[in-house]
Design a protein around this motif. Structure first.
Motif, PDB file in Angstrom:
ATOM      1  N   GLN A 109       6.741 -37.132 -39.432  1.00  0.00           N
ATOM      2  CA  GLN A 109       6.021 -37.887 -38.686  1.00  0.00           C
ATOM      3  C   GLN A 109       4.468 -37.054 -38.248  1.00  0.00           C
ATOM      4  OE1 GLN A 109       8.627 -40.914 -35.666  1.00  0.00           O
ATOM      5  NE2 GLN A 109       8.446 -38.572 -35.135  1.00  0.00           N
ATOM      6  N   THR A 134       1.643 -38.859 -40.451  1.00  0.00           N
ATOM      7  CA  THR A 134       0.232 -39.252 -39.345  1.00  0.00           C
ATOM      8  C   THR A 134      -0.857 -38.635 -39.746  1.00  0.00           C
ATOM      9  OG1 THR A 134       2.117 -39.839 -37.903  1.00  0.00           O
ATOM     10  CG2 THR A 134       0.035 -39.570 -37.095  1.00  0.00           C
ATOM     11  N   HIS A 138      -3.632 -45.002 -38.562  1.00  0.00           N
ATOM     12  CA  HIS A 138      -3.311 -43.738 -38.633  1.00  0.00           C
ATOM     13  C   HIS A 138      -1.600 -43.715 -38.229  1.00  0.00           C
ATOM     14  CE1 HIS A 138      -3.935 -42.139 -34.716  1.00  0.00           C
ATOM     15  NE2 HIS A 138      -2.951 -41.234 -35.277  1.00  0.00           N
ATOM     16  N   HIS A 139      -1.463 -44.352 -37.119  1.00  0.00           N
ATOM     17  CA  HIS A 139      -0.062 -44.373 -36.492  1.00  0.00           C
ATOM     18  C   HIS A 139       1.118 -45.276 -37.468  1.00  0.00           C
ATOM     19  CE1 HIS A 139      -1.303 -42.795 -32.622  1.00  0.00           C
ATOM     20  NE2 HIS A 139       0.112 -42.816 -32.501  1.00  0.00           N
TER      21      HIS A 139
END
Length: 446
Positions: A138, A142, A251-252
């Motif tokens: 993540q 991200t 981006h998330h």
């Protein structure tokens, strides 16, 4: 209304949500306990009704208002009014402008080479890692997704992508904590100071890109998004707010979606083998696809869709009724919050047999035929659905193709992966993987 649901509590529902582990898991409990339409308490909403049945959701698909109080936690990001709650008449032209940029194939093709280069750089770095050193999916994906959307929305790289990611996390964490803070509880003074510094970082980042665009930089360094906003006559504050919104959302969601997909594939070697066999067949000895190749990877697309069903980055959404609304046997008043429990919809056993099971074949032509269109809504629905859905899908497919063509992913033994609510469906302690190069062509069964 006589809608079933738990008894109201003096804390406005904060305690029940906290005890369930967050709003994402509270929704699963709520519908398991009270059925497809349930009334519940939600901080910032006087009347909240959650609908987990696609057929009943049809009644709400045209709603074009969001509840202002529920989205007030985003207010600090904006200077020209909270873009998430624009009135319908103002939202529609703004949405059309965004769709023209974010969903357009010419813009996707123009940026595809840069996206591929960024994905390849990450694959190179992971391939060179010492054996046994884990990767935090993540965090890394991200950051990579932010670099990709910056290339698209800003027209180039940012000076400190890690600093920008950290700034977004600071702002969102503080504002979400405020949303679920018990009535009367005060926030520490340092929270406001930290958020102010983070917002200054984000605004400086966008301001540099806008200034570069107005300064007439070379075509390859100019932003289609900023150009469209300038051409539309938007004032500087609205331009900055819009760009920040796109950076935040893109981006998330993309980084988190790819992380969950790699996690799910690592636990299902048969599906992983089918993906790599398809990649080998379509790409041959090439390490990355071109734009046209993405349409020749149907099984990879089903894998992504099943991952978005099983672990949607945005696990819920909300709308507001401008007038009374009939939902099945129930009548909702004007001003009610209609809650879209996306994760609960995706796990509804009436539409998804064995809903907890990861099975990409659900999205093959045979099983997809006749499925209700609102049974799968990872990007929302109706006039407030995500404008960047096509761009996010393209980025996710490209990232998965590049990474899975070259690398194997294995879970770190004993590392727990627990979904939590952190603006998106996040893993509490990240998703840690052992990554190694693929040493031979053909299906991966290990």
């Amino acid at each position: 209304m006589n809608i079933p649901g738990p008894e109201p509590r003096p804390d406005g529902g904060v305690g029940a949500i906290a005890r369930a582990g967050g709003l994402h898991t509270y929704q699963l409990w709520l519908h398991a306990e009270y059925g497809p339409v349930a009334r519940f308490q939600l901080p910032g909403a006087d009347t909240a009704v959650s609908i987990a049945d696609p057929v009943l959701l049809e009644a709400a698909v045209g709603l074009d208002e969001r509840p202002e109080r529920l989205f007030s936690f985003l207010d600090p990001l904006f200077e020209a009014g909270n873009l998430q709650v624009l009135p319908a008449d103002e939202h529609e032209p703004w949405r059309r402008l965004l769709l023209g940029v974010l969903a357009g194939r010419p813009a996707h093709e123009r940026h595809f080479a840069r996206f591929t280069a960024l994905a390849t750089e990450l694959a190179d770095r992971w391939a060179a890692l010492p054996a046994g050193r884990p990767v935090e999916l993540q965090r890394e994906l991200t950051a990579l997704s932010l670099r990709m959307i910056c290339a698209f929305a800003l027209g180039g790289e940012v000076e400190d992508p890690d600093g920008v990611v950290e700034a977004f996390e600071t702002v969102l964490a503080e504002q979400l904590e405020r949303l679920y803070r018990p009535p009367g509880a005060a926030a520490p003074a340092e929270d406001g100071e930290r958020t102010g510094r983070a917002l200054a970082v984000l605004r400086r980042t966008v301001d540099r890109a806008v200034a570069a665009h107005r300064g007439g930089g070379p075509g390859g360094d100019r932003s289609d998004l900023i150009g469209a906003l300038v051409e539309a006559g938007e004032h500087p504050a609205r331009i900055r707010d819009t760009v920040l919104t796109v950076l935040l959302a893109a981006h998330h969601t993309t980084g988190v979606a790819v992380s969950w997909t790699l996690h799910l594939l690592a636990g299902h070697p048969g599906a992983a083998g089918r993906v790599t066999a398809e990649l080998d067949r379509v790409l041959g000895d090439r390490a990355a696809p071109d734009h046209a190749d993405l349409h020749r990877l149907p099984y990879l697309e089903t894998v992504l869709k099943e991952s978005l069903r099983r672990c949607p980055p945005g696990p819920y959404g909300a709308r507001r009724t401008a007038e009374p609304l009939t939902v099945g046997p129930y009548r909702l008043p004007a001003g009610a919050v209609v809650f879209l429990p996306i994760w609960a919809v995706h796990l509804n056993p009436a539409y998804w047999p064995e809903p907890e099971r990861f099975r990409p074949e659900r999205f093959g032509p045979e099983e997809s035929a006749g499925r209700h269109r609102l049974a799968w809504i990872p990007f929302g629905m109706g006039p407030r659905a995500c404008e960047g859905a096509r761009l996010a899908t393209l980025e996710a497919l490209l990232l998965l193709a590049v990474l899975l063509k070259r690398l194997r992913f294995r879970p770190v033994p004993g590392h727990p992966v627990v979904p939590v609510e952190r603006f998106v469906l996040w893993a509490a302690e990240d998703i840690r993987m052992l990554v190694s190069p693929r040493t031979e062509r053909g299906p991966d069964r290990s």
